[in-house]
Design an enzyme around this catalytic site. Sequence first.
Site, PDB file in Angstrom:
ATOM      1  N   ASP A 115       0.863  -1.177   0.000  1.00 56.98           N
ATOM      2  CA  ASP A 115       0.000   0.000   0.000  1.00 56.98           C
ATOM      3  C   ASP A 115       0.901   1.229   0.000  1.00 56.98           C
ATOM      4  O   ASP A 115       1.628   1.466   0.961  1.00 56.98           O
ATOM      5  CB  ASP A 115      -0.883  -0.045   1.260  1.00 56.98           C
ATOM      6  N   SER A 121      -2.101  15.164 -13.164  1.00 52.21           N
ATOM      7  CA  SER A 121      -3.279  15.142 -14.016  1.00 52.21           C
ATOM      8  C   SER A 121      -3.531  16.555 -14.505  1.00 52.21           C
ATOM      9  O   SER A 121      -3.138  17.522 -13.864  1.00 52.21           O
ATOM     10  CB  SER A 121      -4.475  14.647 -13.217  1.00 52.21           C
ATOM     11  N   TYR A 147      -9.286  15.309  -5.312  1.00 51.41           N
ATOM     12  CA  TYR A 147      -8.451  14.666  -6.320  1.00 51.41           C
ATOM     13  C   TYR A 147      -7.555  15.703  -6.981  1.00 51.41           C
ATOM     14  O   TYR A 147      -6.346  15.551  -7.053  1.00 51.41           O
ATOM     15  CB  TYR A 147      -9.345  14.014  -7.374  1.00 51.41           C
ATOM     16  N   ASN A 148      -8.168  16.774  -7.422  1.00 53.81           N
ATOM     17  CA  ASN A 148      -7.437  17.790  -8.154  1.00 53.81           C
ATOM     18  C   ASN A 148      -6.374  18.454  -7.288  1.00 53.81           C
ATOM     19  O   ASN A 148      -5.283  18.758  -7.764  1.00 53.81           O
ATOM     20  CB  ASN A 148      -8.409  18.827  -8.717  1.00 53.81           C
ATOM     21  N   ALA A 149      -6.702  18.641  -5.991  1.00 54.58           N
ATOM     22  CA  ALA A 149      -5.719  19.250  -5.090  1.00 54.58           C
ATOM     23  C   ALA A 149      -4.536  18.318  -4.889  1.00 54.58           C
ATOM     24  O   ALA A 149      -3.385  18.769  -4.845  1.00 54.58           O
ATOM     25  CB  ALA A 149      -6.370  19.578  -3.752  1.00 54.58           C
ATOM     26  N   SER A 150      -4.796  17.008  -4.783  1.00 55.90           N
ATOM     27  CA  SER A 150      -3.686  16.076  -4.593  1.00 55.90           C
ATOM     28  C   SER A 150      -2.767  16.110  -5.807  1.00 55.90           C
ATOM     29  O   SER A 150      -1.547  15.993  -5.701  1.00 55.90           O
ATOM     30  CB  SER A 150      -4.202  14.653  -4.349  1.00 55.90           C
ATOM     31  N   LYS A 151      -3.350  16.305  -6.996  1.00 54.45           N
ATOM     32  CA  LYS A 151      -2.549  16.339  -8.217  1.00 54.45           C
ATOM     33  C   LYS A 151      -1.794  17.660  -8.343  1.00 54.45           C
ATOM     34  O   LYS A 151      -0.655  17.693  -8.801  1.00 54.45           O
ATOM     35  CB  LYS A 151      -3.454  16.132  -9.440  1.00 54.45           C
TER      36      LYS A 151
HETATM   37  N1  NAP Z   1      -7.803   7.899 -16.337  1.00 59.52           N
HETATM   38  C1  NAP Z   1      -7.765   9.210 -16.378  1.00 59.52           C
HETATM   39  O1  NAP Z   1      -8.611   9.863 -16.982  1.00 59.52           O
HETATM   40  C2  NAP Z   1      -6.654   9.957 -15.726  1.00 59.52           C
HETATM   41  C3  NAP Z   1      -6.457  11.283 -16.039  1.00 59.52           C
HETATM   42  C4  NAP Z   1      -5.434  11.989 -15.419  1.00 59.52           C
HETATM   43  C5  NAP Z   1      -4.629  11.356 -14.504  1.00 59.52           C
HETATM   44  N2  NAP Z   1      -4.816  10.083 -14.203  1.00 59.52           N
HETATM   45  C6  NAP Z   1      -3.951   9.482 -13.211  1.00 59.52           C
HETATM   46  O2  NAP Z   1      -3.456   8.206 -13.631  1.00 59.52           O
HETATM   47  C7  NAP Z   1      -3.228   7.310 -12.501  1.00 59.52           C
HETATM   48  C8  NAP Z   1      -3.811   5.866 -12.705  1.00 59.52           C
HETATM   49  O3  NAP Z   1      -5.199   5.884 -13.216  1.00 59.52           O
HETATM   50  P1  NAP Z   1      -6.026   4.629 -13.798  1.00 59.52           P
HETATM   51  O4  NAP Z   1      -7.196   5.167 -14.485  1.00 59.52           O
HETATM   52  O5  NAP Z   1      -5.099   3.729 -14.490  1.00 59.52           O
HETATM   53  O6  NAP Z   1      -6.506   4.045 -12.446  1.00 59.52           O
HETATM   54  P2  NAP Z   1      -6.708   2.529 -12.058  1.00 59.52           P
HETATM   55  O7  NAP Z   1      -6.883   1.700 -13.247  1.00 59.52           O
HETATM   56  O8  NAP Z   1      -7.743   2.551 -11.005  1.00 59.52           O
HETATM   57  O9  NAP Z   1      -5.310   2.214 -11.454  1.00 59.52           O
HETATM   58  C9  NAP Z   1      -4.957   2.601 -10.213  1.00 59.52           C
HETATM   59  C10 NAP Z   1      -3.844   1.681  -9.777  1.00 59.52           C
HETATM   60  O10 NAP Z   1      -3.405   2.125  -8.502  1.00 59.52           O
HETATM   61  C11 NAP Z   1      -3.378   1.024  -7.629  1.00 59.52           C
HETATM   62  N3  NAP Z   1      -3.601   1.469  -6.264  1.00 59.52           N
HETATM   63  C12 NAP Z   1      -4.683   2.101  -5.765  1.00 59.52           C
HETATM   64  N4  NAP Z   1      -4.520   2.360  -4.463  1.00 59.52           N
HETATM   65  C13 NAP Z   1      -3.288   1.898  -4.143  1.00 59.52           C
HETATM   66  C14 NAP Z   1      -2.526   1.887  -2.954  1.00 59.52           C
HETATM   67  N5  NAP Z   1      -2.975   2.408  -1.797  1.00 59.52           N
HETATM   68  N6  NAP Z   1      -1.286   1.337  -2.981  1.00 59.52           N
HETATM   69  C15 NAP Z   1      -0.824   0.785  -4.102  1.00 59.52           C
HETATM   70  N7  NAP Z   1      -1.487   0.773  -5.252  1.00 59.52           N
HETATM   71  C16 NAP Z   1      -2.717   1.317  -5.284  1.00 59.52           C
HETATM   72  C17 NAP Z   1      -4.424   0.083  -8.112  1.00 59.52           C
HETATM   73  O11 NAP Z   1      -4.127  -1.218  -7.714  1.00 59.52           O
HETATM   74  P3  NAP Z   1      -5.296  -2.185  -7.137  1.00 59.52           P
HETATM   75  O12 NAP Z   1      -6.476  -2.018  -8.045  1.00 59.52           O
HETATM   76  O13 NAP Z   1      -4.693  -3.549  -7.155  1.00 59.52           O
HETATM   77  O14 NAP Z   1      -5.564  -1.667  -5.788  1.00 59.52           O
HETATM   78  C18 NAP Z   1      -4.283   0.241  -9.621  1.00 59.52           C
HETATM   79  O15 NAP Z   1      -3.272  -0.592 -10.119  1.00 59.52           O
HETATM   80  C19 NAP Z   1      -3.805   8.065 -11.300  1.00 59.52           C
HETATM   81  O16 NAP Z   1      -2.794   8.603 -10.483  1.00 59.52           O
HETATM   82  C20 NAP Z   1      -4.651   9.172 -11.924  1.00 59.52           C
HETATM   83  O17 NAP Z   1      -4.743  10.271 -11.075  1.00 59.52           O
HETATM   84  C21 NAP Z   1      -5.809   9.376 -14.811  1.00 59.52           C
HETATM   85  C1  NAG Z   2      -2.285   7.941 -13.332  1.00 59.21           C
HETATM   86  O1  NAG Z   2      -3.443   8.009 -12.483  1.00 59.21           O
HETATM   87  C2  NAG Z   2      -4.749   7.925 -13.103  1.00 59.21           C
HETATM   88  C3  NAG Z   2      -5.828   7.948 -12.079  1.00 59.21           C
HETATM   89  O2  NAG Z   2      -5.785   9.071 -11.271  1.00 59.21           O
HETATM   90  C4  NAG Z   2      -4.816   6.666 -13.923  1.00 59.21           C
HETATM   91  O3  NAG Z   2      -5.996   6.743 -14.715  1.00 59.21           O
HETATM   92  C5  NAG Z   2      -3.615   6.446 -14.822  1.00 59.21           C
HETATM   93  O4  NAG Z   2      -3.660   5.149 -15.327  1.00 59.21           O
HETATM   94  C6  NAG Z   2      -2.308   6.573 -14.040  1.00 59.21           C
HETATM   95  N1  NAG Z   2      -1.172   6.384 -14.853  1.00 59.21           N
HETATM   96  C7  NAG Z   2      -0.735   7.223 -15.759  1.00 59.21           C
HETATM   97  C8  NAG Z   2       0.500   6.830 -16.434  1.00 59.21           C
HETATM   98  O5  NAG Z   2      -1.327   8.234 -16.023  1.00 59.21           O
HETATM   99  C1  NAG Z   3      -9.164  15.522 -15.286  1.00 60.36           C
HETATM  100  C2  NAG Z   3      -9.602  14.916 -13.984  1.00 60.36           C
HETATM  101  O1  NAG Z   3      -9.489  13.741 -13.804  1.00 60.36           O
HETATM  102  N1  NAG Z   3     -10.056  15.780 -13.063  1.00 60.36           N
HETATM  103  C3  NAG Z   3     -10.764  15.447 -11.882  1.00 60.36           C
HETATM  104  C4  NAG Z   3     -10.945  16.709 -11.060  1.00 60.36           C
HETATM  105  O2  NAG Z   3     -12.210  16.826 -10.586  1.00 60.36           O
HETATM  106  C5  NAG Z   3     -13.226  16.655 -11.521  1.00 60.36           C
HETATM  107  C6  NAG Z   3     -14.485  17.179 -10.910  1.00 60.36           C
HETATM  108  O3  NAG Z   3     -15.648  16.579 -11.254  1.00 60.36           O
HETATM  109  C7  NAG Z   3     -13.286  15.206 -11.853  1.00 60.36           C
HETATM  110  O4  NAG Z   3     -14.294  14.992 -12.841  1.00 60.36           O
HETATM  111  C8  NAG Z   3     -11.997  14.721 -12.396  1.00 60.36           C
HETATM  112  O5  NAG Z   3     -11.835  13.366 -12.140  1.00 60.36           O
END
Ligand code: NAP
Ligand code: NAG
Ligand code: NAG
Length: 319
Positions: free
Chosen positions: A111, A188, A201-205
């Site tokens: 974790d 993000s 979420y947005n603040a953490s990013k």
């Molecule tokens: N998809 C989008 O539109 C988008 C846009 C911008 C940024 N992002 C960023 O891309 C990243 C990944 O997104 P995703 O859509 O690929 O999400 P996802 O498919 O839900 O993947 C999240 C991954 O994080 C792991 N995880 C969650 N909590 C954890 C913890 N406490 N310790 C270790 N591993 C943990 C999950 O593993 P388990 O499932 O095994 O727990 C999973 O492998 C995020 O940081 C997100 O903010 C995504």
């Molecule tokens: C980053 O976190 C988002 C979820 O917040 C996830 O969708 C994405 O797969 C992660 N990885 C990359 C490379 O963006």
């Molecule tokens: C781009 C993105 O993932 N932004 C997040 C920030 O907050 C908005 C508010 O609704 C969410 O939709 C998004 O997941």
Amino acid sequence: MYATYFNNKFTNALVFYIFLLLLLLISPFLFFWELITTVTSCFRCHENMSGKVVLITGASSGLGELMAYEYAKRGAFLAVIAIKEPESRLEQVAARARELGSPDVIFVFADVSKVDECKMFVDRTVEHFSRLDHLVCNAGIGPIYSINHDVTKFLPVMDINFWGSVYSTHFAIPHLMKTKGKIIVNASSAGVLHPPKGGFYNASKAALISFYESLRFEVSPTISITILTLGFVQTNIITAEYSTKGVGARLQKDIKDVFPTMEAEPCAKAIVEGVCKGATSITEPRIYKALFLIKFLFPRLHSFYLKVVLRTLKLSGED
Ligand SMILES: NC(=O)c1ccc[n+]([C@@H]2O[C@H](COP(=O)([O-])OP(=O)(O)OC[C@H]3O[C@@H](n4cnc5c(N)ncnc54)[C@H](OP(=O)(O)O)[C@@H]3O)[C@@H](O)[C@H]2O)c1
Ligand SMILES: *[C@@H]1O[C@H](CO)[C@@H](O)[C@H](O)[C@H]1NC(C)=O
Ligand SMILES: CC(=O)N[C@H]1CO[C@H](CO)[C@@H](O)[C@@H]1O
Ligand SMILES: *[C@@H]1O[C@H](CO)[C@@H](O)[C@H](O)[C@H]1NC(C)=O
């Protein structure tokens, strides 16, 4: 006194608009500068990943998983990390990465929001492979709720998204120093554009972007940092556990209507390619870069756009 006050305020505003006007005047030159840099970067040599060691957190699904496959195709050794859950697919991901060409893959359940578990997986990776070249801080969760909710429910967002990346980075830096390695951090576009109700979420990013932008100066030129500011990519985070009550699934559908979205696979490919070419920041889909520019140059247009989006998504009435 009022006159001076007015004067100061007026001059300040004027200076801002004159500066903006100047910026617009020189923008054609800046544009060509950007263009030339982009074009020349296409010819920069790629890092040879064969025999290098890459650690990816959150690799059991989504972009983390796909990035593991991209690295595997390039012949990198892999350490894949995810939290242990009944449905965690980490072992299958490791097996598939081996098939795709990675010479050796280890998987560790941990974790990232726990500091000692972060130390454990970094140590275990270095014990096994004797080195570390790329650290991909990818694990993240994305809840969508307003401030009216029980705020303590959202501590995990900061713990996983922000602290999870910082802890892993802290323990990896000594090893990355030895290999002149890279850190890839998953922020993000939300960290820049702050759409409504994504507050936590947005603040953490945004915290991630701020932290890693200053860390860049501390560790360069030995370690280079790539900050990912992705827009909407179709993975399962939008439907993840924290976005309960089916809002997640509906939102994903609605988002597609108002925001540019991208398929996950080409996105993962673009990221790994960008990292190997030494990009300092990667935005996919590229169109989001234009949105960032609009936000900084014309904040009023930005808030107008968000208001329209909010109405379209009908998020205002529920949470
Ligand atoms: N998809 C989008 O539109 C988008 C846009 C911008 C940024 N992002 C960023 O891309 C990243 C990944 O997104 P995703 O859509 O690929 O999400 P996802 O498919 O839900 O993947 C999240 C991954 O994080 C792991 N995880 C969650 N909590 C954890 C913890 N406490 N310790 C270790 N591993 C943990 C999950 O593993 P388990 O499932 O095994 O727990 C999973 O492998 C995020 O940081 C997100 O903010 C995504
Ligand atoms: C980053 O976190 C988002 C979820 O917040 C996830 O969708 C994405 O797969 C992660 N990885 C990359 C490379 O963006
Ligand atoms: C781009 C993105 O993932 N932004 C997040 C920030 O907050 C908005 C508010 O609704 C969410 O939709 C998004 O997941
Ligand atoms: C990459 O490195 C490996 C060994 O480290 C070497 O065998 C291979 O030829 C290199 N590939 C390229 C394209 O330079």
